[in-house]
Write a protein that holds these residues in place. Sequence first.
Motif, PDB file in Angstrom:
ATOM      1  N   ALA A   1     -13.963 -10.467  -4.093  1.00 59.41           N
ATOM      2  CA  ALA A   1     -14.246  -9.264  -4.890  1.00 59.41           C
ATOM      3  C   ALA A   1     -14.442  -8.030  -4.009  1.00 59.41           C
ATOM      4  O   ALA A   1     -14.244  -6.893  -4.461  1.00 59.41           O
ATOM      5  N   LYS A   2     -14.813  -8.276  -2.764  1.00 56.62           N
ATOM      6  CA  LYS A   2     -15.040  -7.145  -1.841  1.00 56.62           C
ATOM      7  C   LYS A   2     -13.770  -6.691  -1.123  1.00 56.62           C
ATOM      8  O   LYS A   2     -13.823  -5.806  -0.272  1.00 56.62           O
ATOM      9  N   LYS A   3     -12.642  -7.347  -1.437  1.00 53.75           N
ATOM     10  CA  LYS A   3     -11.391  -6.982  -0.761  1.00 53.75           C
ATOM     11  C   LYS A   3     -10.279  -6.638  -1.752  1.00 53.75           C
ATOM     12  O   LYS A   3      -9.204  -7.256  -1.746  1.00 53.75           O
ATOM     13  N   PRO A   4     -10.511  -5.624  -2.627  1.00 52.42           N
ATOM     14  CA  PRO A   4      -9.426  -5.195  -3.527  1.00 52.42           C
ATOM     15  C   PRO A   4      -8.351  -4.491  -2.711  1.00 52.42           C
ATOM     16  O   PRO A   4      -8.649  -3.788  -1.741  1.00 52.42           O
ATOM     17  N   PHE A   5      -7.094  -4.693  -3.092  1.00 47.67           N
ATOM     18  CA  PHE A   5      -5.981  -4.180  -2.296  1.00 47.67           C
ATOM     19  C   PHE A   5      -5.293  -2.980  -2.965  1.00 47.67           C
ATOM     20  O   PHE A   5      -4.742  -2.115  -2.290  1.00 47.67           O
ATOM     21  N   VAL A   6      -5.306  -2.957  -4.279  1.00 49.28           N
ATOM     22  CA  VAL A   6      -4.604  -1.903  -5.020  1.00 49.28           C
ATOM     23  C   VAL A   6      -5.465  -0.647  -5.092  1.00 49.28           C
ATOM     24  O   VAL A   6      -6.614  -0.694  -5.548  1.00 49.28           O
ATOM     25  N   THR A   7      -4.892   0.477  -4.669  1.00 46.65           N
ATOM     26  CA  THR A   7      -5.637   1.739  -4.689  1.00 46.65           C
ATOM     27  C   THR A   7      -5.054   2.734  -5.684  1.00 46.65           C
ATOM     28  O   THR A   7      -5.710   3.704  -6.037  1.00 46.65           O
ATOM     29  N   ASP A   8      -3.813   2.494  -6.115  1.00 44.88           N
ATOM     30  CA  ASP A   8      -3.199   3.361  -7.129  1.00 44.88           C
ATOM     31  C   ASP A   8      -2.366   2.484  -8.048  1.00 44.88           C
ATOM     32  O   ASP A   8      -1.248   2.094  -7.712  1.00 44.88           O
ATOM     33  N   VAL A   9      -2.919   2.195  -9.204  1.00 43.79           N
ATOM     34  CA  VAL A   9      -2.311   1.203 -10.087  1.00 43.79           C
ATOM     35  C   VAL A   9      -0.966   1.664 -10.659  1.00 43.79           C
ATOM     36  O   VAL A   9      -0.083   0.840 -10.909  1.00 43.79           O
ATOM     37  N   VAL A  10      -0.797   2.955 -10.837  1.00 39.31           N
ATOM     38  CA  VAL A  10       0.484   3.441 -11.359  1.00 39.31           C
ATOM     39  C   VAL A  10       1.578   3.268 -10.309  1.00 39.31           C
ATOM     40  O   VAL A  10       2.647   2.707 -10.575  1.00 39.31           O
TER      41      VAL A  10
ATOM     42  N   GLN B   1      -5.013  -5.556 -10.295  1.00 45.84           N
ATOM     43  CA  GLN B   1      -5.670  -5.560  -8.993  1.00 45.84           C
ATOM     44  C   GLN B   1      -5.200  -6.777  -8.206  1.00 45.84           C
ATOM     45  O   GLN B   1      -4.739  -7.762  -8.783  1.00 45.84           O
ATOM     46  N   PHE B   2      -5.291  -6.667  -6.884  1.00 41.73           N
ATOM     47  CA  PHE B   2      -5.033  -7.813  -6.004  1.00 41.73           C
ATOM     48  C   PHE B   2      -6.233  -7.947  -5.076  1.00 41.73           C
ATOM     49  O   PHE B   2      -6.667  -6.966  -4.468  1.00 41.73           O
TER      50      PHE B   2
ATOM     51  N   MET C   1       0.844  -1.187   0.000  1.00 38.76           N
ATOM     52  CA  MET C   1       0.000   0.000   0.000  1.00 38.76           C
ATOM     53  C   MET C   1       0.886   1.246   0.000  1.00 38.76           C
ATOM     54  O   MET C   1       1.909   1.300   0.649  1.00 38.76           O
ATOM     55  N   THR C   2       0.469   2.262  -0.727  1.00 35.18           N
ATOM     56  CA  THR C   2       1.205   3.518  -0.694  1.00 35.18           C
ATOM     57  C   THR C   2       0.303   4.580  -0.102  1.00 35.18           C
ATOM     58  O   THR C   2      -0.886   4.372   0.099  1.00 35.18           O
TER      59      THR C   2
ATOM     60  N   ALA D   1      -5.582   7.630  -4.183  1.00 35.55           N
ATOM     61  CA  ALA D   1      -6.150   6.378  -4.678  1.00 35.55           C
ATOM     62  C   ALA D   1      -6.556   6.493  -6.142  1.00 35.55           C
ATOM     63  O   ALA D   1      -7.083   7.500  -6.579  1.00 35.55           O
ATOM     64  N   ARG D   2      -6.245   5.444  -6.901  1.00 38.99           N
ATOM     65  CA  ARG D   2      -6.727   5.363  -8.275  1.00 38.99           C
ATOM     66  C   ARG D   2      -6.943   3.888  -8.603  1.00 38.99           C
ATOM     67  O   ARG D   2      -6.172   3.286  -9.339  1.00 38.99           O
ATOM     68  N   PRO D   3      -7.960   3.290  -8.018  1.00 34.69           N
ATOM     69  CA  PRO D   3      -8.177   1.857  -8.171  1.00 34.69           C
ATOM     70  C   PRO D   3      -8.687   1.475  -9.560  1.00 34.69           C
ATOM     71  O   PRO D   3      -9.259   2.294 -10.256  1.00 34.69           O
ATOM     72  N   ALA D   4      -8.429   0.206  -9.915  1.00 34.59           N
ATOM     73  CA  ALA D   4      -8.999  -0.331 -11.150  1.00 34.59           C
ATOM     74  C   ALA D   4     -10.314  -0.999 -10.766  1.00 34.59           C
ATOM     75  O   ALA D   4     -10.438  -2.206 -10.682  1.00 34.59           O
ATOM     76  N   ASP D   5     -11.305  -0.153 -10.525  1.00 35.99           N
ATOM     77  CA  ASP D   5     -12.567  -0.622  -9.942  1.00 35.99           C
ATOM     78  C   ASP D   5     -13.326  -1.612 -10.809  1.00 35.99           C
ATOM     79  O   ASP D   5     -14.189  -2.331 -10.327  1.00 35.99           O
TER      80      ASP D   5
END
Lengths: 162, 162
Positions: free
Chosen positions: A131-140, A124-125, A17-18, A22-26
Amino acid sequence: MRGQIQLLCATFAVLVMTSMAARPADDITPPSGYRNWFHVNTMIIDKASPLFESLGGMHSVHVNAVGEPALKKGGPYPDGSIFVTDLHDFSTVDGTTTEGKLKGIAVMVKDASKYAATGGWGFQFFIDADAKKPFVTDVVKQCFGCHEPQKTADYVYSTYIP
Amino acid sequence: MRGQIQLLCATFAVLVMTSMAARPADDITPPSGYRNWFHVNTMIIDKASPLFESLGGMHSVHVNAVGEPALKKGGPYPDGSIFVTDLHDFSTVDGTTTEGKLKGIAVMVKDASKYAATGGWGFQFFIDADAKKPFVTDVVKQCFGCHEPQKTADYVYSTYIP
């Protein structure tokens, strides 16, 4: 060795996590049936690795039928290609390492237009593959930064092992 | 732990040549496409194991579509079920273990009538996954003897890990 370090870097970036915006791949969801996709390889990160705390486990990489031919020739990958890495616990007893419980899955989806800003790939992770627990919030920051040097292989680190 | 030891025992028996009279499963051939079958699990045997010399490597187990539902419920397996374990070299650097070259494949085929003497299963190991390099010469001595105690699971050691 270079590839190995880059793979670790990439995976590390996916997981850590950074504090950036946030820029998730929703739009990415956990694919089903990936254990029936082509088994690309398996990798283990154990306690001797400085990445163990964030990345420790048995990583088994799978690619879907769309991406399989591209993997075998080293890319590029057509839209619809998907990689899934399932991450399991493991235990080692008397020199034998066996697989344990699922910890989560890393997903990498190719769509050249939708994900143009990140080399055509969405990332995404999902903790517990939920599906309710995505970990990546900023893909870049968390993913593409480490995949970018792998541009000649269409940003993919896995290679085909016959 | 018991299961782990038994699995090792079974695999060991498949691989280790014996001096007994030969009784090969000549009709078994290396299946193609097994890396697209369901990925059951991966196991590694390293130098700390007394079995390293004969069995060292990364073992990835796959089951075909016929056997997959039976795996998930713990058996019994219908005729046509096939397990393939592909055995690869591996290397460990700084706590990270990565997959190397293919060494061979172990094959287990269900046909209740043809293989009635060995619990309904035929067994073979192909060095380099080469049809011309079968390794098992006596399926009872090298394989079934260790699978027999696993009768309640239809002689299969692998279990389903969700």
